[in-house]
Design a protein around this motif. Structure first.
Motif, PDB file in Angstrom:
ATOM      1  N   TYR A   1      -8.411  -4.718   1.793  1.00 34.70           N
ATOM      2  CA  TYR A   1      -7.399  -4.788   0.740  1.00 34.70           C
ATOM      3  C   TYR A   1      -6.675  -6.136   0.805  1.00 34.70           C
ATOM      4  CZ  TYR A   1      -3.114  -3.813  -1.830  1.00 34.70           C
ATOM      5  OH  TYR A   1      -2.061  -3.871  -2.713  1.00 34.70           O
TER       6      TYR A   1
ATOM      7  N   HIS B   1      -8.803   2.307  -1.941  1.00 34.84           N
ATOM      8  CA  HIS B   1      -8.807   1.044  -1.187  1.00 34.84           C
ATOM      9  C   HIS B   1      -9.426   1.254   0.202  1.00 34.84           C
ATOM     10  CE1 HIS B   1      -6.738  -1.347  -4.092  1.00 34.84           C
ATOM     11  NE2 HIS B   1      -5.617  -0.654  -4.044  1.00 34.84           N
ATOM     12  N   TYR B   2      -9.074   2.373   0.837  1.00 37.68           N
ATOM     13  CA  TYR B   2      -9.630   2.638   2.165  1.00 37.68           C
ATOM     14  C   TYR B   2     -11.146   2.825   2.091  1.00 37.68           C
ATOM     15  CZ  TYR B   2     -11.115   5.236   6.252  1.00 37.68           C
ATOM     16  OH  TYR B   2     -11.804   5.657   7.357  1.00 37.68           O
TER      17      TYR B   2
ATOM     18  N   ASP C   1     -12.609  -8.707  -1.296  1.00 41.26           N
ATOM     19  CA  ASP C   1     -12.321  -7.405  -0.700  1.00 41.26           C
ATOM     20  C   ASP C   1     -13.444  -6.395  -0.908  1.00 41.26           C
ATOM     21  OD1 ASP C   1     -11.791  -7.268  -3.453  1.00 41.26           O
ATOM     22  OD2 ASP C   1     -10.373  -5.635  -3.204  1.00 41.26           O
ATOM     23  N   LYS C   2     -14.488  -6.765  -1.630  1.00 41.37           N
ATOM     24  CA  LYS C   2     -15.587  -5.844  -1.899  1.00 41.37           C
ATOM     25  C   LYS C   2     -16.915  -6.516  -1.575  1.00 41.37           C
ATOM     26  CE  LYS C   2     -13.138  -3.525  -5.710  1.00 41.37           C
ATOM     27  NZ  LYS C   2     -11.976  -4.444  -5.778  1.00 41.37           N
TER      28      LYS C   2
ATOM     29  N   ARG D   1      -4.874   5.951  -5.044  1.00 44.76           N
ATOM     30  CA  ARG D   1      -5.267   4.541  -5.045  1.00 44.76           C
ATOM     31  C   ARG D   1      -5.423   4.015  -3.623  1.00 44.76           C
ATOM     32  NH1 ARG D   1      -8.101   4.064  -8.482  1.00 44.76           N
ATOM     33  NH2 ARG D   1      -8.164   1.846  -7.968  1.00 44.76           N
TER      34      ARG D   1
ATOM     35  N   LEU E   1       0.821  -1.205   0.000  1.00 47.12           N
ATOM     36  CA  LEU E   1       0.000   0.000   0.000  1.00 47.12           C
ATOM     37  C   LEU E   1       0.859   1.260   0.000  1.00 47.12           C
ATOM     38  CD1 LEU E   1      -2.845  -0.958   2.494  1.00 47.12           C
ATOM     39  CD2 LEU E   1      -3.128  -0.367   0.089  1.00 47.12           C
TER      40      LEU E   1
ATOM     41  N   THR F   1     -15.281  -1.625  -8.619  1.00 46.13           N
ATOM     42  CA  THR F   1     -15.078  -0.470  -7.748  1.00 46.13           C
ATOM     43  C   THR F   1     -16.113   0.596  -8.054  1.00 46.13           C
ATOM     44  OG1 THR F   1     -12.705  -0.858  -7.567  1.00 46.13           O
ATOM     45  CG2 THR F   1     -13.484   1.346  -7.040  1.00 46.13           C
TER      46      THR F   1
ATOM     47  N   LYS G   1       1.923   2.465  -3.369  1.00 42.54           N
ATOM     48  CA  LYS G   1       0.898   2.903  -4.310  1.00 42.54           C
ATOM     49  C   LYS G   1       0.711   4.413  -4.249  1.00 42.54           C
ATOM     50  CE  LYS G   1      -1.890  -1.336  -4.316  1.00 42.54           C
ATOM     51  NZ  LYS G   1      -1.864  -1.521  -5.778  1.00 42.54           N
TER      52      LYS G   1
ATOM     53  N   THR H   1     -13.184   1.815  -0.173  1.00 33.50           N
ATOM     54  CA  THR H   1     -13.804   0.549  -0.550  1.00 33.50           C
ATOM     55  C   THR H   1     -14.098  -0.298   0.680  1.00 33.50           C
ATOM     56  OG1 THR H   1     -12.732   0.499  -2.725  1.00 33.50           O
ATOM     57  CG2 THR H   1     -13.435  -1.613  -1.821  1.00 33.50           C
ATOM     58  N   TRP H   2     -13.165  -0.284   1.617  1.00 29.09           N
ATOM     59  CA  TRP H   2     -13.384  -1.055   2.844  1.00 29.09           C
ATOM     60  C   TRP H   2     -14.332  -0.350   3.794  1.00 29.09           C
ATOM     61  CZ3 TRP H   2     -11.715   0.702   7.755  1.00 29.09           C
ATOM     62  CH2 TRP H   2     -12.099  -0.165   8.795  1.00 29.09           C
TER      63      TRP H   2
ATOM     64  N   ASP I   1     -14.713  -8.519  -8.605  1.00 22.68           N
ATOM     65  CA  ASP I   1     -13.481  -8.245  -7.858  1.00 22.68           C
ATOM     66  C   ASP I   1     -12.483  -9.390  -7.963  1.00 22.68           C
ATOM     67  OD1 ASP I   1     -14.509 -10.191  -6.225  1.00 22.68           O
ATOM     68  OD2 ASP I   1     -14.293  -9.079  -4.367  1.00 22.68           O
TER      69      ASP I   1
END
Length: 282
Positions: A77, A16-17, A97-98, A12, A5, A211, A8, A19-20, A92
């Motif tokens: 992630y 990812h954050y 993760d989603k 991005r 991470l 996403t 990245k 998304t969670w 995904d």
């Protein structure tokens, strides 16, 4: 995974954050409404009691984390392509993760039995309450089961709610022949419309990787903010200018750092004072 991470670009990492964290529900007092069809199916007394409890907690702004899926605590992630976690396969890549319903339908699900500190539920049942959430309101959409995620019933309930919320695309006549394939299309990360009373309703705004556009848009807003203000805040005049525009006390910018409260992007000073700068939609 932290090293991956860290390598990245920041935008991005933000995606990812978000998304969670959108799998969680920020504890805010919310007005609770019910979908048109919510009460059409009779419910057992124990289910009615659990619905009442969740209604009371949502109105009070209580923490609903114990009622969320335990995967919201363990699935985020995943790092390298070899990482896999037990989860239904969809756009995904099956990494888990989603959350499918959150990404495609903007719909969370709540268990009727809360988890304990070990992520276990005493008296676990298969009953789930599907809800739509914004910052001020929670809609109790429908009661369902774990198999409901790919059901026509959930798609129909979401489509009706989204039509009520104004997600209608004018000038398009939906092809009802494709209705039976909508579930497969969403699982493949293909955006499509549903038909509600002859009108085309947008169901999801996501990339082919699953996403949601909402996450990339929030990350873009944060990046634009940082590009415009980060260096200016290194000096006193810049901090005064920003405090005036953001309508926050200048003290908030004394020994400060950036932070998040769920999806809200905030400034936090050394004294623990917090101001929300870019609110999240939920």
């Amino acid at each position: 995974m932290k090293a991956e991470l860290a390598a990245k670009p920041l935008d991005r990492v933000l995606v990812h954050y978000l998304t969670w964290v959108d799998r969680l529900i920020a504890p805010r007092p919310r007005n609770v409404i019910f979908s048109e069809d919510f009460w059409k199916t009779p419910m057992p007394d124990d289910v009615l009691g659990a619905v009442y409890t969740l209604h009371r907690k949502a109105v009070a702004g209580d923490d609903l984390s114990p009622y969320l899926s335990r995967f919201s605590r363990t699935h985020g992630y995943t790092g390298s392509p070899e990482e896999r976690r037990k989860a239904p396969s969809w756009a995904d890549g099956g990494k888990g993760d989603k959350d499918f319903a959150v990404h495609v339908y903007e719909t969370h699900h709540l268990h009727l039995v809360p988890m304990n500190e070990n992520l276990r539920r005493k008296g676990q049942s298969d009953d789930l309450l599907f809800v739509n959430i914004n910052r001020t309101q929670m809609r109790f959409l429908m009661m369902g089961k774990h198999r409901s995620f790919d059901s026509a019933e959930l798609r129909t309930s979401v489509a009706k709610a989204r039509k009520e919320d104004g997600w209608v695309i004018k000038g398009i006549n939906p092809d009802t022949r494709s209705e039976q394939n909508l579930g497969k299309m969403y699982r493949l990360g293909i955006n499509s419309v549903a038909s509600v009373e002859g009108e085309a309703v947008m169901m999801g705004i996501m990339s082919s990787g699953g996403t949601s556009f909402l996450y990339t848009r929030q990350a873009d807003r944060i990046m634009i903010f940082l590009e415009n203000w980060d260096q200016k805040l290194d000096n006193v005049e810049g901090r005064k200018e920003f405090a005036a525009k953001a309508r926050i006390p200048a003290s908030y910018l004394r020994d400060f750092t950036w932070g998040f409260w769920y999806g809200d992007f905030c400034v936090v000073n050394s004294g623990g004072e917090v101001a929300c700068l870019i609110p999240w939609s939920r």
